[in-house]
Scaffold this active site. Sequence first.
Site, PDB file in Angstrom:
ATOM      1  N   ASP A  15      49.154  42.021  43.526  1.00 58.57           N
ATOM      2  CA  ASP A  15      49.339  43.039  44.699  1.00 58.57           C
ATOM      3  C   ASP A  15      48.922  42.196  45.931  1.00 58.57           C
ATOM      4  O   ASP A  15      48.908  43.035  46.962  1.00 58.57           O
ATOM      5  CB  ASP A  15      47.787  43.879  44.608  1.00 58.57           C
ATOM      6  CG  ASP A  15      46.563  43.035  44.673  1.00 58.57           C
ATOM      7  OD1 ASP A  15      46.396  42.045  43.989  1.00 58.57           O
ATOM      8  OD2 ASP A  15      45.716  43.362  45.700  1.00 58.57           O
ATOM      9  N   GLU A  22      48.998  34.189  28.300  1.00 53.38           N
ATOM     10  CA  GLU A  22      48.500  34.828  29.423  1.00 53.38           C
ATOM     11  C   GLU A  22      47.455  34.034  30.077  1.00 53.38           C
ATOM     12  O   GLU A  22      46.357  33.721  29.333  1.00 53.38           O
ATOM     13  CB  GLU A  22      48.283  36.341  29.311  1.00 53.38           C
ATOM     14  CG  GLU A  22      47.944  37.070  30.604  1.00 53.38           C
ATOM     15  CD  GLU A  22      46.915  38.446  30.506  1.00 53.38           C
ATOM     16  OE1 GLU A  22      46.693  38.823  29.394  1.00 53.38           O
ATOM     17  OE2 GLU A  22      46.951  38.963  31.489  1.00 53.38           O
ATOM     18  N   ASP A  66      43.551  35.181  40.947  1.00 52.73           N
ATOM     19  CA  ASP A  66      42.846  35.044  42.287  1.00 52.73           C
ATOM     20  C   ASP A  66      43.694  34.717  43.023  1.00 52.73           C
ATOM     21  O   ASP A  66      44.343  33.381  43.060  1.00 52.73           O
ATOM     22  CB  ASP A  66      41.564  34.275  42.122  1.00 52.73           C
ATOM     23  CG  ASP A  66      40.838  34.741  40.768  1.00 52.73           C
ATOM     24  OD1 ASP A  66      40.402  35.977  40.933  1.00 52.73           O
ATOM     25  OD2 ASP A  66      40.221  34.031  39.775  1.00 52.73           O
ATOM     26  N   LYS A  71      42.038  30.963  51.363  1.00 55.73           N
ATOM     27  CA  LYS A  71      41.555  29.778  52.330  1.00 55.73           C
ATOM     28  C   LYS A  71      42.487  28.622  51.956  1.00 55.73           C
ATOM     29  O   LYS A  71      42.677  28.287  50.752  1.00 55.73           O
ATOM     30  CB  LYS A  71      40.170  29.595  52.362  1.00 55.73           C
ATOM     31  CG  LYS A  71      39.332  30.320  52.994  1.00 55.73           C
ATOM     32  CD  LYS A  71      37.777  30.050  53.135  1.00 55.73           C
ATOM     33  CE  LYS A  71      36.956  31.185  53.887  1.00 55.73           C
ATOM     34  NZ  LYS A  71      35.645  31.072  53.551  1.00 55.73           N
ATOM     35  N   THR A  79      47.535  45.938  33.669  1.00 51.76           N
ATOM     36  CA  THR A  79      46.399  45.300  33.399  1.00 51.76           C
ATOM     37  C   THR A  79      45.108  46.032  34.123  1.00 51.76           C
ATOM     38  O   THR A  79      45.445  47.213  34.688  1.00 51.76           O
ATOM     39  CB  THR A  79      46.298  44.116  33.880  1.00 51.76           C
ATOM     40  OG1 THR A  79      46.242  44.033  35.505  1.00 51.76           O
ATOM     41  CG2 THR A  79      47.857  43.426  33.932  1.00 51.76           C
ATOM     42  N   GLU A  80      44.089  45.487  33.656  1.00 50.62           N
ATOM     43  CA  GLU A  80      42.877  46.441  34.477  1.00 50.62           C
ATOM     44  C   GLU A  80      43.013  46.323  35.928  1.00 50.62           C
ATOM     45  O   GLU A  80      42.827  47.355  36.803  1.00 50.62           O
ATOM     46  CB  GLU A  80      41.621  45.804  33.920  1.00 50.62           C
ATOM     47  CG  GLU A  80      41.281  45.641  32.599  1.00 50.62           C
ATOM     48  CD  GLU A  80      41.646  44.585  31.840  1.00 50.62           C
ATOM     49  OE1 GLU A  80      42.215  43.624  32.305  1.00 50.62           O
ATOM     50  OE2 GLU A  80      41.470  44.499  30.410  1.00 50.62           O
ATOM     51  N   TYR A  81      43.260  45.320  36.742  1.00 48.27           N
ATOM     52  CA  TYR A  81      43.508  45.285  37.990  1.00 48.27           C
ATOM     53  C   TYR A  81      44.557  46.127  38.730  1.00 48.27           C
ATOM     54  O   TYR A  81      44.472  46.738  39.553  1.00 48.27           O
ATOM     55  CB  TYR A  81      43.552  43.728  38.388  1.00 48.27           C
ATOM     56  CG  TYR A  81      42.206  43.138  38.903  1.00 48.27           C
ATOM     57  CD1 TYR A  81      41.236  42.826  37.805  1.00 48.27           C
ATOM     58  CD2 TYR A  81      41.921  42.562  40.035  1.00 48.27           C
ATOM     59  CE1 TYR A  81      40.065  42.015  37.761  1.00 48.27           C
ATOM     60  CE2 TYR A  81      40.548  41.911  40.393  1.00 48.27           C
ATOM     61  CZ  TYR A  81      39.718  41.652  39.272  1.00 48.27           C
ATOM     62  OH  TYR A  81      38.574  41.087  39.485  1.00 48.27           O
ATOM     63  N   GLU A  82      45.572  45.990  37.766  1.00 53.30           N
ATOM     64  CA  GLU A  82      46.942  46.543  37.914  1.00 53.30           C
ATOM     65  C   GLU A  82      46.720  48.120  38.295  1.00 53.30           C
ATOM     66  O   GLU A  82      46.796  49.017  39.205  1.00 53.30           O
ATOM     67  CB  GLU A  82      48.047  46.517  37.080  1.00 53.30           C
ATOM     68  CG  GLU A  82      49.421  46.984  37.366  1.00 53.30           C
ATOM     69  CD  GLU A  82      50.633  46.172  36.697  1.00 53.30           C
ATOM     70  OE1 GLU A  82      50.171  45.629  35.455  1.00 53.30           O
ATOM     71  OE2 GLU A  82      51.550  46.498  36.870  1.00 53.30           O
ATOM     72  N   GLU A  99      40.887  32.711  29.136  1.00 46.25           N
ATOM     73  CA  GLU A  99      39.994  33.158  30.158  1.00 46.25           C
ATOM     74  C   GLU A  99      39.086  32.311  30.319  1.00 46.25           C
ATOM     75  O   GLU A  99      38.439  31.823  29.418  1.00 46.25           O
ATOM     76  CB  GLU A  99      39.377  34.529  30.010  1.00 46.25           C
ATOM     77  CG  GLU A  99      38.786  35.136  30.635  1.00 46.25           C
ATOM     78  CD  GLU A  99      38.865  35.197  32.192  1.00 46.25           C
ATOM     79  OE1 GLU A  99      39.960  35.479  32.651  1.00 46.25           O
ATOM     80  OE2 GLU A  99      37.946  34.453  33.071  1.00 46.25           O
TER      81      GLU A  99
HETATM   82  C1  LIG Z   1      41.452  38.884  39.180  1.00 42.15           C
HETATM   83  S1  LIG Z   1      41.256  38.576  37.747  1.00 42.15           S
HETATM   84  C2  LIG Z   1      42.596  39.464  36.916  1.00 42.15           C
HETATM   85  C3  LIG Z   1      42.372  39.851  35.408  1.00 42.15           C
HETATM   86  C4  LIG Z   1      43.458  40.472  34.692  1.00 42.15           C
HETATM   87  N1  LIG Z   1      44.687  39.461  34.670  1.00 42.15           N
HETATM   88  C5  LIG Z   1      43.970  41.686  35.133  1.00 42.15           C
HETATM   89  O1  LIG Z   1      45.183  41.651  35.787  1.00 42.15           O
HETATM   90  O2  LIG Z   1      43.208  42.721  35.248  1.00 42.15           O
HETATM   91  C6  LIG Z   1      41.612  36.773  37.428  1.00 42.15           C
HETATM   92  C7  LIG Z   1      41.025  36.236  36.051  1.00 42.15           C
HETATM   93  O3  LIG Z   1      41.590  34.934  35.995  1.00 42.15           O
HETATM   94  C8  LIG Z   1      40.533  34.044  35.582  1.00 42.15           C
HETATM   95  N2  LIG Z   1      40.871  32.677  35.930  1.00 42.15           N
HETATM   96  C9  LIG Z   1      41.244  32.260  37.143  1.00 42.15           C
HETATM   97  N3  LIG Z   1      41.271  30.943  37.061  1.00 42.15           N
HETATM   98  C10 LIG Z   1      41.460  30.524  35.720  1.00 42.15           C
HETATM   99  C11 LIG Z   1      41.543  29.180  35.042  1.00 42.15           C
HETATM  100  N4  LIG Z   1      41.902  28.262  35.907  1.00 42.15           N
HETATM  101  N5  LIG Z   1      41.713  29.445  33.711  1.00 42.15           N
HETATM  102  C12 LIG Z   1      41.561  30.397  33.231  1.00 42.15           C
HETATM  103  N6  LIG Z   1      41.097  31.682  33.690  1.00 42.15           N
HETATM  104  C13 LIG Z   1      41.160  31.778  35.027  1.00 42.15           C
HETATM  105  C14 LIG Z   1      39.233  34.631  36.153  1.00 42.15           C
HETATM  106  O4  LIG Z   1      37.885  34.012  35.502  1.00 42.15           O
HETATM  107  C15 LIG Z   1      39.530  36.033  36.100  1.00 42.15           C
HETATM  108  O5  LIG Z   1      38.801  36.605  34.909  1.00 42.15           O
END
Ligand SMILES: C[S@@+](CC[C@H](N)C(=O)[O-])C[C@H]1O[C@@H](n2cnc3c(N)ncnc32)[C@H](O)[C@@H]1O
Length: 218
Positions: A156, A43, A120, A124, A193-196, A68
């Site tokens: 989402d 993941e 993320d 842009k 997931t947390e965001y979900e 992460e």
């Molecule tokens: C919007 S959060 C979603 C977290 C989790 N997957 C959830 O659904 O609740 C996106 C996470 O991806 C991590 N992330 C983004 N780009 C990354 C990368 N290139 N390598 C590792 N982690 C990354 C960010 O630090 C952030 O914690």
Amino acid sequence: MRMRKKKWADSWLDEHTDYIFQDPSVNKGKWKELLSCDELHVEIGCGKGDYLINMSQMYADEGWIGIEKDRSAAATAARKALELEGYNTNNNRMVLADAADILDWFDEKEVDMIHLNFSDPWPKKHYHKRRLSSKDFLDKYKIILQDKGKIRMKTDNAQLFEDSLIYFLQNGFEVVEFSVDYRRNIHDEDAITEYESKFMAEGKPIYLICVEKVDMIQ
Ligand SMILES: C[S@@+](CC[C@H](N)C(=O)[O-])C[C@H]1O[C@@H](n2cnc3c(N)ncnc32)[C@H](O)[C@@H]1O
């Protein structure tokens, strides 16, 4: 949204490098042996770790790695796992690093499935290359994924979903599962997931796409 910096995170992470690797390259080619599994899930962007923790317990015969790059989120996830009563870490580990370097950590065809949960969206255009489903990342995933290996993505964000569908189709993947409202039906086989959970509480639809690596003629 970026997580608030946790003051305890740095020293805690340095004390737990046997669970959360800061130099994951030491395990390149050896992950399945380390986790005693035949199937390896990775993941990317595991955030605070709920998906990784729950899926690794639901699918205890499979190996699970959460990547992460944010130190505070990674430390929160790893600490949650290690302090959870009865949690078995035999089949799971975490990695604190930027997935841009993923080729240094996994051998060719070592991974069976990559999970991208609520990545993320980088709206842009200038930043689209940072998306975890962009071509540069897909080129790397294709190397570490086994034949017919899969990428499973939930989001989402309709624009990220549409753009990612195109990235997948243009870069050697074919669609095997697809939903524009995945949680309309109950899916006990897949952890939230947390965001979900936040988006579901807001009544937003969850988009899901699962793609498979297409055999390339050499
Ligand atoms: C919007 S959060 C979603 C977290 C989790 N997957 C959830 O659904 O609740 C996106 C996470 O991806 C991590 N992330 C983004 N780009 C990354 C990368 N290139 N390598 C590792 N982690 C990354 C960010 O630090 C952030 O914690």
